[in-house]
Design a protein around this motif. Structure first.
Motif, PDB file in Angstrom:
ATOM      1  N   GLU A 138      76.420 -35.324  13.898  1.00 47.93           N
ATOM      2  CA  GLU A 138      75.339 -35.010  13.397  1.00 47.93           C
ATOM      3  C   GLU A 138      74.160 -34.393  14.256  1.00 47.93           C
ATOM      4  O   GLU A 138      74.085 -34.843  15.254  1.00 47.93           O
ATOM      5  N   TYR A 139      73.491 -33.366  13.676  1.00 42.85           N
ATOM      6  CA  TYR A 139      72.997 -32.293  14.519  1.00 42.85           C
ATOM      7  C   TYR A 139      71.384 -32.780  14.460  1.00 42.85           C
ATOM      8  O   TYR A 139      70.894 -33.118  13.483  1.00 42.85           O
ATOM      9  N   PHE A 140      70.695 -32.273  15.554  1.00 45.00           N
ATOM     10  CA  PHE A 140      69.219 -32.346  15.683  1.00 45.00           C
ATOM     11  C   PHE A 140      68.744 -30.877  15.998  1.00 45.00           C
ATOM     12  O   PHE A 140      69.210 -30.233  16.811  1.00 45.00           O
ATOM     13  N   ASP A 141      67.996 -30.357  14.820  1.00 44.82           N
ATOM     14  CA  ASP A 141      67.479 -29.105  14.764  1.00 44.82           C
ATOM     15  C   ASP A 141      66.164 -29.073  15.372  1.00 44.82           C
ATOM     16  O   ASP A 141      65.097 -29.739  14.696  1.00 44.82           O
ATOM     17  N   ILE A 142      65.904 -28.705  16.691  1.00 48.67           N
ATOM     18  CA  ILE A 142      64.696 -28.948  17.087  1.00 48.67           C
ATOM     19  C   ILE A 142      63.397 -27.755  16.731  1.00 48.67           C
ATOM     20  O   ILE A 142      62.252 -27.672  17.333  1.00 48.67           O
ATOM     21  N   HIS A 143      63.909 -26.481  16.074  1.00 52.47           N
ATOM     22  CA  HIS A 143      63.089 -25.363  15.692  1.00 52.47           C
ATOM     23  C   HIS A 143      63.072 -25.185  14.379  1.00 52.47           C
ATOM     24  O   HIS A 143      64.133 -24.684  13.993  1.00 52.47           O
ATOM     25  N   SER A 144      62.025 -25.311  13.410  1.00 53.56           N
ATOM     26  CA  SER A 144      62.440 -24.683  12.167  1.00 53.56           C
ATOM     27  C   SER A 144      60.687 -24.584  11.528  1.00 53.56           C
ATOM     28  O   SER A 144      59.790 -25.279  11.835  1.00 53.56           O
ATOM     29  N   HIS A 145      60.892 -24.045  10.533  1.00 55.26           N
ATOM     30  CA  HIS A 145      59.714 -23.501   9.610  1.00 55.26           C
ATOM     31  C   HIS A 145      59.895 -23.935   8.276  1.00 55.26           C
ATOM     32  O   HIS A 145      59.643 -23.021   7.421  1.00 55.26           O
ATOM     33  N   ILE A 146      60.042 -25.485   8.019  1.00 55.34           N
ATOM     34  CA  ILE A 146      60.426 -25.870   6.928  1.00 55.34           C
ATOM     35  C   ILE A 146      59.348 -26.508   6.187  1.00 55.34           C
ATOM     36  O   ILE A 146      58.969 -26.662   4.920  1.00 55.34           O
ATOM     37  N   LEU A 147      58.275 -27.030   7.027  1.00 49.80           N
ATOM     38  CA  LEU A 147      57.184 -27.511   6.280  1.00 49.80           C
ATOM     39  C   LEU A 147      56.242 -26.596   5.442  1.00 49.80           C
ATOM     40  O   LEU A 147      56.049 -25.517   5.921  1.00 49.80           O
ATOM     41  N   PRO A 148      56.123 -26.880   4.114  1.00 48.00           N
ATOM     42  CA  PRO A 148      55.777 -25.776   3.289  1.00 48.00           C
ATOM     43  C   PRO A 148      54.351 -25.606   3.372  1.00 48.00           C
ATOM     44  O   PRO A 148      53.351 -26.437   3.508  1.00 48.00           O
ATOM     45  N   GLY A 149      54.159 -24.349   3.270  1.00 42.26           N
ATOM     46  CA  GLY A 149      52.681 -23.620   2.919  1.00 42.26           C
ATOM     47  C   GLY A 149      51.921 -23.822   4.251  1.00 42.26           C
ATOM     48  O   GLY A 149      50.535 -23.794   4.151  1.00 42.26           O
ATOM     49  N   VAL A 150      52.212 -23.620   5.329  1.00 47.05           N
ATOM     50  CA  VAL A 150      51.564 -23.603   6.546  1.00 47.05           C
ATOM     51  C   VAL A 150      51.634 -22.492   7.394  1.00 47.05           C
ATOM     52  O   VAL A 150      50.740 -22.279   8.279  1.00 47.05           O
ATOM     53  N   ASP A 151      52.838 -21.812   7.345  1.00 46.93           N
ATOM     54  CA  ASP A 151      52.763 -20.518   8.040  1.00 46.93           C
ATOM     55  C   ASP A 151      53.657 -19.537   7.346  1.00 46.93           C
ATOM     56  O   ASP A 151      54.019 -19.621   6.040  1.00 46.93           O
ATOM     57  N   GLY A 153      56.853 -19.608   7.082  1.00 51.88           N
ATOM     58  CA  GLY A 153      58.284 -20.284   6.599  1.00 51.88           C
ATOM     59  C   GLY A 153      58.116 -20.534   5.137  1.00 51.88           C
ATOM     60  O   GLY A 153      57.693 -19.643   4.398  1.00 51.88           O
ATOM     61  N   ALA A 154      58.747 -21.744   4.667  1.00 44.76           N
ATOM     62  CA  ALA A 154      58.631 -22.162   3.398  1.00 44.76           C
ATOM     63  C   ALA A 154      57.366 -22.127   2.634  1.00 44.76           C
ATOM     64  O   ALA A 154      56.476 -22.716   3.268  1.00 44.76           O
ATOM     65  N   GLN A 155      57.229 -21.601   1.554  1.00 43.08           N
ATOM     66  CA  GLN A 155      55.842 -21.415   1.070  1.00 43.08           C
ATOM     67  C   GLN A 155      55.446 -22.548   0.009  1.00 43.08           C
ATOM     68  O   GLN A 155      54.534 -23.117  -0.271  1.00 43.08           O
ATOM     69  N   THR A 156      56.606 -23.045  -0.598  1.00 37.93           N
ATOM     70  CA  THR A 156      56.581 -23.998  -1.682  1.00 37.93           C
ATOM     71  C   THR A 156      57.310 -25.282  -1.497  1.00 37.93           C
ATOM     72  O   THR A 156      58.441 -25.177  -0.607  1.00 37.93           O
ATOM     73  N   LEU A 157      56.963 -26.476  -2.011  1.00 38.10           N
ATOM     74  CA  LEU A 157      57.884 -27.598  -1.867  1.00 38.10           C
ATOM     75  C   LEU A 157      59.134 -27.222  -2.335  1.00 38.10           C
ATOM     76  O   LEU A 157      60.112 -27.885  -1.828  1.00 38.10           O
ATOM     77  N   GLU A 158      59.312 -26.686  -3.317  1.00 40.61           N
ATOM     78  CA  GLU A 158      60.934 -26.402  -3.926  1.00 40.61           C
ATOM     79  C   GLU A 158      61.451 -25.848  -2.996  1.00 40.61           C
ATOM     80  O   GLU A 158      62.829 -25.904  -2.807  1.00 40.61           O
ATOM     81  N   GLU A 159      60.943 -24.662  -2.406  1.00 37.01           N
ATOM     82  CA  GLU A 159      61.664 -23.769  -1.262  1.00 37.01           C
ATOM     83  C   GLU A 159      61.966 -24.716  -0.049  1.00 37.01           C
ATOM     84  O   GLU A 159      63.257 -24.717   0.214  1.00 37.01           O
ATOM     85  N   ALA A 160      61.081 -25.469   0.431  1.00 38.81           N
ATOM     86  CA  ALA A 160      61.417 -26.411   1.442  1.00 38.81           C
ATOM     87  C   ALA A 160      62.364 -27.409   1.163  1.00 38.81           C
ATOM     88  O   ALA A 160      63.261 -27.589   1.987  1.00 38.81           O
ATOM     89  N   MET A 161      62.259 -28.007  -0.088  1.00 38.76           N
ATOM     90  CA  MET A 161      63.454 -28.922  -0.396  1.00 38.76           C
ATOM     91  C   MET A 161      64.802 -28.276  -0.328  1.00 38.76           C
ATOM     92  O   MET A 161      65.637 -28.745  -0.049  1.00 38.76           O
ATOM     93  N   SER A 162      64.903 -27.004  -0.867  1.00 39.55           N
ATOM     94  CA  SER A 162      66.172 -26.543  -0.766  1.00 39.55           C
ATOM     95  C   SER A 162      66.777 -26.203   0.633  1.00 39.55           C
ATOM     96  O   SER A 162      67.911 -26.076   0.665  1.00 39.55           O
ATOM     97  N   MET A 163      65.606 -25.756   1.391  1.00 40.16           N
ATOM     98  CA  MET A 163      66.283 -25.480   2.720  1.00 40.16           C
ATOM     99  C   MET A 163      66.563 -26.958   3.485  1.00 40.16           C
ATOM    100  O   MET A 163      67.516 -26.835   4.152  1.00 40.16           O
TER     101      MET A 163
END
Length: 242
Positions: free
Chosen positions: A2-15, A17-27
């Motif tokens: 099981e992997y630990f990804d330490i760098h991502s922009h998945i939190l929605p609507g802050v930068d 990266g992911a813009q919506t909750l739906e996009e973030a959940m798909s990621m």
């Protein structure tokens, strides 16, 4: 594994990266299928340009954590910032304006890709002198380090840690950047890998396609160190001994 990804922009609507909750959940769906079970959310921190306060960031993180937990109870999320280094960053860190990696002394720091080595060295020195533990984000991007293994040695000797975007190991023998990245991996200079995921197209949270090469060249023990042991020590604020 099981992997630990330490760098991502998945939190929605802050930068960017992911813009919506739906996009973030798909990621999150993609990351989960790839075998990621621990994920550090690292939205950009750029002085004077953030669309959120630290308090708002925590609220968004808590809401997203609950949403992910309802679908994947075994997916663990952590919060940090990817900090663009510039004058005043040390002061912002001291004032508590920036999110440390899981509230530890570790900070994920990026630089202008055209930064001089003198400037990069000076920034790392200032961070370590202030008793922070800098993780240099996507180390493969900085031209001042390209093919300068002596500079890599110097930074590691200063107790800076190197994070590489895992997709950077992709490429054949004619790809100079890929050769450089593979050299850093094979010689075990890399302490952490991350996807730097921003979306579902150009920068999706894929890991599996690249893990095979790393395991083949470096072995399972190195794979476990960079995807399990080191990230766990980081979130527990323990020293990583290379």
């Amino acid at each position: 594994m099981e992997y630990f990804d330490i760098h991502s922009h998945i939190l929605p609507g802050v930068d960017d990266g992911a813009q919506t909750l739906e996009e973030a959940m798909s990621m999150i769906d993609v990351a989960y299928k790839e075998g990621t079970r621990k994920l550090m959310l690292t939205p950009h921190y750029i002085r004077g340009k953030n669309s959120y306060s630290k308090e708002e960031l925590h609220k968004r993180f808590e809401d997203f954590q609950m949403e992910v937990g309802r679908k994947y109870s075994d997916m663990k999320l952590y919060l940090g910032n990817e900090i663009l280094y510039e004058d005043g960053i040390i002061e912002d860190l001291k004032e508590g304006l920036i999110q440390f990696m899981n509230d530890t002394k570790y900070v994920l720091v990026e630089f202008n890709i055209r930064i001089s080595y003198h400037q990069l060295y000076d920034a790392i020195r200032k961070l370590t002198n202030a008793r922070y533990r800098p993780i240099i984000a996507h180390v493969e991007r900085y031209r001042c380090l390209f093919k300068h293994i002596e500079r890599i040695d110097e930074l590691v000797g200063m107790e800076a840690y190197l994070q590489m975007n895992i997709s950077s190991v992709y490429g054949g023998m004619l790809d100079e950047n890929a050769r450089w990245c593979k050299k850093l991996v094979k010689e075990e200079y890399i302490s952490f890998f991350g996807t730097d995921a921003h979306d579902l197209e150009d920068r999706a949270p894929y890991i599996k396609d690249y893990v095979g090469w790393i395991e083949k060249k470096c072995g399972e023990s190195f794979l476990e160190k960079v995807f399990v042991v080191n990230p766990q020590k980081m979130v527990e604020n323990q020293y990583i001994i290379e």
